[in-house]
Design a protein around this motif. Sequence first.
Motif, mmCIF file in Angstrom:
data_model
loop_
_atom_site.group_PDB
_atom_site.id
_atom_site.type_symbol
_atom_site.label_atom_id
_atom_site.label_comp_id
_atom_site.label_asym_id
_atom_site.label_seq_id
_atom_site.Cartn_x
_atom_site.Cartn_y
_atom_site.Cartn_z
ATOM 1 N N ALA A 28 55.050 15.305 18.624
ATOM 2 C CA ALA A 28 55.596 16.235 19.617
ATOM 3 C C ALA A 28 55.775 15.589 20.994
ATOM 4 C CB ALA A 28 54.704 17.460 19.730
ATOM 5 N N LEU A 29 54.820 14.779 21.415
ATOM 6 C CA LEU A 29 54.863 14.234 22.771
ATOM 7 C C LEU A 29 54.922 12.717 22.847
ATOM 8 C CD1 LEU A 29 52.194 16.566 24.383
ATOM 9 C CD2 LEU A 29 54.675 16.751 24.547
ATOM 10 N N ASN A 30 54.726 12.022 21.734
ATOM 11 C CA ASN A 30 54.673 10.566 21.814
ATOM 12 C C ASN A 30 55.087 9.894 20.512
ATOM 13 O OD1 ASN A 30 52.290 10.868 20.242
ATOM 14 N ND2 ASN A 30 51.146 11.223 22.109
ATOM 15 N N TYR A 31 54.948 8.570 20.507
ATOM 16 C CA TYR A 31 55.319 7.751 19.359
ATOM 17 C C TYR A 31 54.136 6.894 18.940
ATOM 18 C CZ TYR A 31 60.190 8.834 20.400
ATOM 19 O OH TYR A 31 61.375 9.477 20.617
ATOM 20 N N LYS A 46 54.070 7.001 25.128
ATOM 21 C CA LYS A 46 54.987 8.023 25.641
ATOM 22 C C LYS A 46 56.431 7.593 25.434
ATOM 23 C CE LYS A 46 51.657 9.676 28.870
ATOM 24 N NZ LYS A 46 51.276 10.108 30.138
ATOM 25 N N VAL A 47 57.338 8.516 25.606
ATOM 26 C CA VAL A 47 58.759 8.262 25.377
ATOM 27 C C VAL A 47 59.257 7.073 26.197
ATOM 28 C CG1 VAL A 47 61.068 9.226 25.609
ATOM 29 C CG2 VAL A 47 59.233 10.646 24.720
ATOM 30 N N ASN A 48 58.848 6.970 27.455
ATOM 31 C CA ASN A 48 59.319 5.869 28.298
ATOM 32 C C ASN A 48 58.668 4.526 27.943
ATOM 33 O OD1 ASN A 48 56.798 6.495 29.337
ATOM 34 N ND2 ASN A 48 57.411 6.205 31.448
ATOM 35 N N GLN A 49 57.702 4.526 27.020
ATOM 36 C CA GLN A 49 57.042 3.302 26.576
ATOM 37 C C GLN A 49 57.499 2.887 25.172
ATOM 38 O OE1 GLN A 49 53.083 4.948 26.874
ATOM 39 N NE2 GLN A 49 52.683 3.754 28.711
#
Length: 83
Positions: A28-31, A46-49
Amino acid sequence: MREMTFKMERPGLVKAGDSVNISEKKTALNYTYMIEPAVAMSGCYKVNQRIKSRQGVVKEVKHTDRGYYVIVEFDEDDLIVKR
């Protein structure tokens, strides 16, 4: 070069210099990422990482009292996190 650490439960599955493929799982919030076939797993990012590469090279395998850790290098720019 960008580096990522993966937790490995058993020794000898990969060694320094090995080329590895990774898969990505979205929550839902990360990878999270896994060295295939199910060798080691990363923490949450996180998405930006997010990692764009799907192949990397094992830089080293560390053994600590908490287990085995695989450091993998990817041909990407190192992540700079702004606060």
